[in-house]
Design a protein around this motif. Structure first.
Motif, PDB file in Angstrom:
ATOM      1  N   THR A 140      34.290  19.902  28.147  1.00 14.50           N
ATOM      2  CA  THR A 140      35.197  20.342  28.828  1.00 14.50           C
ATOM      3  C   THR A 140      35.252  21.441  27.740  1.00 14.50           C
ATOM      4  N   GLU A 190      31.100  23.108  28.686  1.00 18.07           N
ATOM      5  CA  GLU A 190      30.570  23.253  29.906  1.00 18.07           C
ATOM      6  C   GLU A 190      31.824  24.089  30.490  1.00 18.07           C
ATOM      7  N   GLY A 191      33.033  23.929  30.448  1.00 14.90           N
ATOM      8  CA  GLY A 191      34.155  24.004  31.283  1.00 14.90           C
ATOM      9  C   GLY A 191      34.570  25.132  30.496  1.00 14.90           C
ATOM     10  N   PHE A 192      34.411  25.953  29.247  1.00  9.04           N
ATOM     11  CA  PHE A 192      35.212  27.235  28.604  1.00  9.04           C
ATOM     12  C   PHE A 192      34.040  27.859  28.112  1.00  9.04           C
ATOM     13  N   THR A 193      32.793  27.779  29.094  1.00  4.74           N
ATOM     14  CA  THR A 193      31.698  28.363  28.347  1.00  4.74           C
ATOM     15  C   THR A 193      32.093  30.836  28.220  1.00  4.74           C
ATOM     16  N   SER A 194      32.784  30.251  30.139  1.00  3.38           N
ATOM     17  CA  SER A 194      32.812  32.256  29.499  1.00  3.38           C
ATOM     18  C   SER A 194      34.481  32.114  28.823  1.00  3.38           C
ATOM     19  N   ASP A 195      34.889  31.663  28.970  1.00  2.95           N
ATOM     20  CA  ASP A 195      36.189  32.120  27.730  1.00  2.95           C
ATOM     21  C   ASP A 195      36.048  32.220  26.099  1.00  2.95           C
ATOM     22  N   ARG A 196      37.129  32.787  25.509  1.00  4.32           N
ATOM     23  CA  ARG A 196      37.466  32.686  24.623  1.00  4.32           C
ATOM     24  C   ARG A 196      38.803  31.529  23.781  1.00  4.32           C
ATOM     25  N   GLU A 198      41.591  33.039  26.092  1.00  4.33           N
ATOM     26  CA  GLU A 198      42.628  34.044  26.025  1.00  4.33           C
ATOM     27  C   GLU A 198      41.702  34.238  28.091  1.00  4.33           C
ATOM     28  N   ALA A 199      41.483  34.032  28.203  1.00  2.38           N
ATOM     29  CA  ALA A 199      41.340  34.626  30.125  1.00  2.38           C
ATOM     30  C   ALA A 199      42.238  33.019  30.544  1.00  2.38           C
ATOM     31  N   VAL A 200      42.038  32.215  30.117  1.00  2.00           N
ATOM     32  CA  VAL A 200      42.758  30.809  31.525  1.00  2.00           C
ATOM     33  C   VAL A 200      44.122  30.598  30.767  1.00  2.00           C
ATOM     34  N   GLU A 253      47.194  28.485  28.702  1.00  5.90           N
ATOM     35  CA  GLU A 253      47.474  26.764  28.040  1.00  5.90           C
ATOM     36  C   GLU A 253      46.335  26.306  29.373  1.00  5.90           C
ATOM     37  N   THR A 254      45.877  24.464  28.268  1.00  8.21           N
ATOM     38  CA  THR A 254      45.904  23.858  28.927  1.00  8.21           C
ATOM     39  C   THR A 254      45.888  22.704  28.188  1.00  8.21           C
ATOM     40  N   MET A 255      45.855  21.201  28.871  1.00 10.06           N
ATOM     41  CA  MET A 255      45.652  20.281  27.927  1.00 10.06           C
ATOM     42  C   MET A 255      45.212  19.048  28.252  1.00 10.06           C
ATOM     43  N   LEU A 290      28.512  35.287  26.810  1.00 12.73           N
ATOM     44  CA  LEU A 290      27.898  34.897  28.017  1.00 12.73           C
ATOM     45  C   LEU A 290      25.911  34.807  28.356  1.00 12.73           C
ATOM     46  N   GLN A 301      25.046  31.712  25.398  1.00  8.01           N
ATOM     47  CA  GLN A 301      25.127  30.457  25.618  1.00  8.01           C
ATOM     48  C   GLN A 301      24.413  30.440  27.623  1.00  8.01           C
ATOM     49  N   PRO A 357      39.355  22.312  34.829  1.00  2.68           N
ATOM     50  CA  PRO A 357      37.632  21.627  34.624  1.00  2.68           C
ATOM     51  C   PRO A 357      37.156  20.382  35.694  1.00  2.68           C
ATOM     52  N   ARG A 417      34.279  19.120  36.760  1.00  2.00           N
ATOM     53  CA  ARG A 417      32.914  18.780  35.902  1.00  2.00           C
ATOM     54  C   ARG A 417      33.443  17.089  35.646  1.00  2.00           C
ATOM     55  N   TYR A 443      45.843  19.402  32.767  1.00  2.00           N
ATOM     56  CA  TYR A 443      46.704  20.471  32.663  1.00  2.00           C
ATOM     57  C   TYR A 443      46.428  21.470  32.268  1.00  2.00           C
ATOM     58  N   GLY A 444      47.158  22.189  33.110  1.00  2.00           N
ATOM     59  CA  GLY A 444      46.698  23.888  32.923  1.00  2.00           C
ATOM     60  C   GLY A 444      47.307  25.171  33.944  1.00  2.00           C
ATOM     61  N   MET A 494      43.159  35.377  36.110  1.00  3.68           N
ATOM     62  CA  MET A 494      42.027  35.344  35.116  1.00  3.68           C
ATOM     63  C   MET A 494      41.462  33.400  34.675  1.00  3.68           C
ATOM     64  N   PRO A 495      43.073  33.103  34.780  1.00  2.07           N
ATOM     65  CA  PRO A 495      42.660  31.678  34.580  1.00  2.07           C
ATOM     66  C   PRO A 495      41.368  30.928  35.924  1.00  2.07           C
ATOM     67  N   THR A 512      37.929  32.502  34.543  1.00  3.65           N
ATOM     68  CA  THR A 512      37.077  31.475  34.240  1.00  3.65           C
ATOM     69  C   THR A 512      36.535  30.262  34.470  1.00  3.65           C
TER      70      THR A 512
END
Lengths: 428, 428
Positions: A141, A144-150, A289-291, A293-295, B29, B32, B137, B140, B297-298, B304-305, B308
């Motif tokens: 995750t 690969e999943g958050f490559t585009s985010d900070r 920053e972009a996405v 909150e995730t868990m 980007l 990566q 994600p 994935r 969860y997210g 933005m999400p 992402t």
């Protein structure tokens, strides 16, 4: 079709799970990876030990070099644990052009950069999904999943033993020592529980997660660590009353280019998704920053969950073998690491003081906070029934660590303060 | 270094987010993916419209073929939505050898297999992480993270609008119509909310998730759908009293080789991790034979999400371009789809009946359950204050759907039963 041959280092709990999955899921693994997968050699400590899995004795060996230097073997799966021997075996295997799947958090936290550099040099894969949070695919995750985010914050409940203990203490109002003993009897805690309860295990996992999340090489020594052995049932009860659960959190934060990583018992607000992660479960909360909150939640350990992650990595290696791209999709940290100063580390705090029960004390206490510009969210004072002291509980607004250190130092020197009973970071 | 050129179809909410991330994160980007990424063409409806993002008018076009047939473009990012035109554009782009990133759940749920087949034929990538659960994600995770496991259940809160409505109804005891109106004013629900509130949007997402999770081509028509427009505040209040929250769940289940997929308002036990997913958040709970319980969860939507996830897919395409492996890591369902019969679909159920308030009625009711071998977990009877009827609430143990259908049919024909007020599946 030529099978991919696997050398397994270790046939303990996780190793047994790996053998089970590879044997029972042959068709699925072939369909997804493009090749049959065969466990061709297994390193064990004692070939003659009785096991609760049937494996041909021909493939068992007590000599590790039989596995890692074996020209027949394509991939090494390391689930034996430990540091020095594992490292030597993995580096040797890489020198022989073998790809690596490991579940070894200690090894990756301490020697990850060296191992990954050797792998890159040899064009080999090294995958280690199972090293953090067992069955949760959190490494994928982050990579690969958050490559585009900070990512700005990672908070993890990444040690099942301590979460089990804190959950029991919270649910039953029990004392730390009693719950630890029970956890040891149930096999949830080891005879020497230091690594878990003092936070060292969580610190290793946070080293790995923060390296991936912040794309900079974080070292284990960068992580500030405090365990749960001093958490009292009173602290938990007070927390609860104010709307918090005490959790052992790994917290990695970034602001601009500076990062901080810590492991510490933390008061987590009830409404935060981490507050309801109970028992031996793990969860990793990621803020981008972009996405936002995730868990990610799941089992943190256990034979089959951990083996699931190991075999998923094995499938990834086999896919790469069939595409001829091993060693070319690895994660490479490209940012310089810069640690936050104490002035830059900011959080809310919970402080419980025992003070003399007389007029003007509260004013003196709050005056100290004011002096160091720490503003307060709430203050609670009441007499302690068992002695003649008063208890003061303060929850601060965001305050920097340098200021908090000064505040606490002042309390230590004040006659009216009998004891600084507890200090917790507050989240949520 | 030659930049990878992207053609963007659509510059609405998500498209704007994509432009922002690609512009602001150039260095990340590049680090990566291995190449600079350049947005070279953008399809818009009106070139002269004022926008809250600055893009050079040279790259805007109102002619879609300028983008999808443009020999300069390497990757098409489709964020315009809709079905027929999008499909035509994507197929044309694939015919021109372009890779696709799409956020279009409607398209993928309805025409996924056709698009993926064309992509395989043309050796092109098609990625669609953003089509389900916005910033999570989850695709994935299902495709790469759980390759080694066999998934038996996926339960998702995959529609933010309905989760917002149900959360508000639960927290404020408000009626459906009132909360819907408020959600429309806040922009959380559309003027015509049918697709969301009747469960069709969730059904499309469950089609995608169950295809990936069960590795068999699930069709939208395989999903049984019931929305939330009939959920009353009374149902929610009763659920709460018994320890449940009403959530619109997509539920995909597998037993041996047979699967079932549904979307329906469901009573979820408070202790289940899905019960505390509130507001516009999404969550997907995945149960695997080996891994056990996991949850992801997210945010389910938002500029933005969602962007992402789109840009993470774009990075994956660029990585594949640099490795020369596009179209070779795609997901291919390899299992035959077999749907469960009603006898095989099993769940606990919540039933609320209005019955005549006289002696022997409860016995008659429970006798019907016994006749069809549906055993009961709990039964609650009390008089309804506003009329002369009694209310009976039954929670069954696991019962198959065929038996439940017969039970309900019998109730319909009984004189003592005034109304079957509500029937919910029960989970957790």
């Amino acid at each position: 079709m030529k099978p991919i041959k696997v050398g397994l280092l270790g046939l303990g709990t996780v190793g047994t799970g790996v053998v089970r999955i590879v044997e029972n899921h042959q068709h699925d693994l072939l369909s997804q990876s493009g090749s049959p997968i065969e466990i061709a050699k297994i390193l064990v400590q004692n070939k003659n030990k009785t096991r609760n899995i049937s494996v041909s004795s021909d493939i068992l060996t007590e000599n590790p070099w039989d596995v890692v230097e074996n020209p027949e073997i394509d991939v090494i799966v390391e689930v034996m644990g430990g540091i020095e021997l594992s490292k030597k075996l993995i580096l040797t295997a890489l020198d022989h052009g073998k790809h690596i799947v490991t579940a070894n958090k200690d090894l990756m936290a301490l020697h990850g950069p060296e191992i990954l550099a050797r792998a890159a040099e040899k064009r080999c894969d090294v995958f280690y999904e199972a090293s953090v949070a067992g069955g949760i695919p959190i490494i994928r995750t982050l990579v690969e999943g958050f490559t585009s985010d900070r990512i700005t914050k990672i908070m993890g409940i990444v040690n099942g033993t301590t979460n089990y203990i804190l959950t029991k203490m919270s649910q039953e109002g029990a004392a730390y020592e009693d719950v630890l003993k029970e956890a040891q009897q149930l096999g949830y805690a080891e005879a020497d529980p230091t690594s878990d309860v003092e936070g060292f295990d969580a610190a290793r996992k946070m080293t790995i997660l923060s390296t991936l999340g912040f794309r900079a090489n974080v070292a284990l020594s960068d992580v500030e660590v405090r365990g749960i052995s001093k958490v009292s049932k009173e602290d938990i009860a007070y927390g609860k009353r104010l709307g918090y659960e005490v959790k052992l959190l790994g917290i990695a934060e970034r602001q601009d280019d500076a990062i901080s990583i810590s492991v510490q018992p933390t008061m987590v607000k009830h409404s935060h998704p981490l507050a309801s992660v109970n028992g031996v479960f793990n969860a990793v909360y990621v803020y981008g920053e972009a996405v936002g909150e995730t868990m990610f939640y799941g089992p943190g350990a256990g034979e089959m969950p951990t083996a699931t992650s190991v075999v998923a990595d094995l499938v990834a290696v086999v896919r790469n073998l069939n595409l001829g791209i091993n060693g070319r999709r690895g994660f490479v940290p490209y940012k310089e690491k810069k640690l936050k100063t104490d002035e830059q580390i900011v959080s809310k705090n919970f402080i419980l003081l025992h003070v003399e029960d007389k007029a003007g004390v509260l004013a003196q206490i709050t005056q100290v906070f004011a002096e160091y510009e720490v503003s307060l969210e709430s203050v609670l004072q009441h007499p302690n029934r068992t002695n003649s002291l008063a208890e003061i509980i303060v929850i601060t607004h965001d305050a920097n660590k340098a200021a908090m250190t000064k505040v606490l130092k002042r309390f230590e020197s004040m006659d009216v303060v009998q004891a600084i009973k507890s200090v917790y970071r507050v989240e949520g």
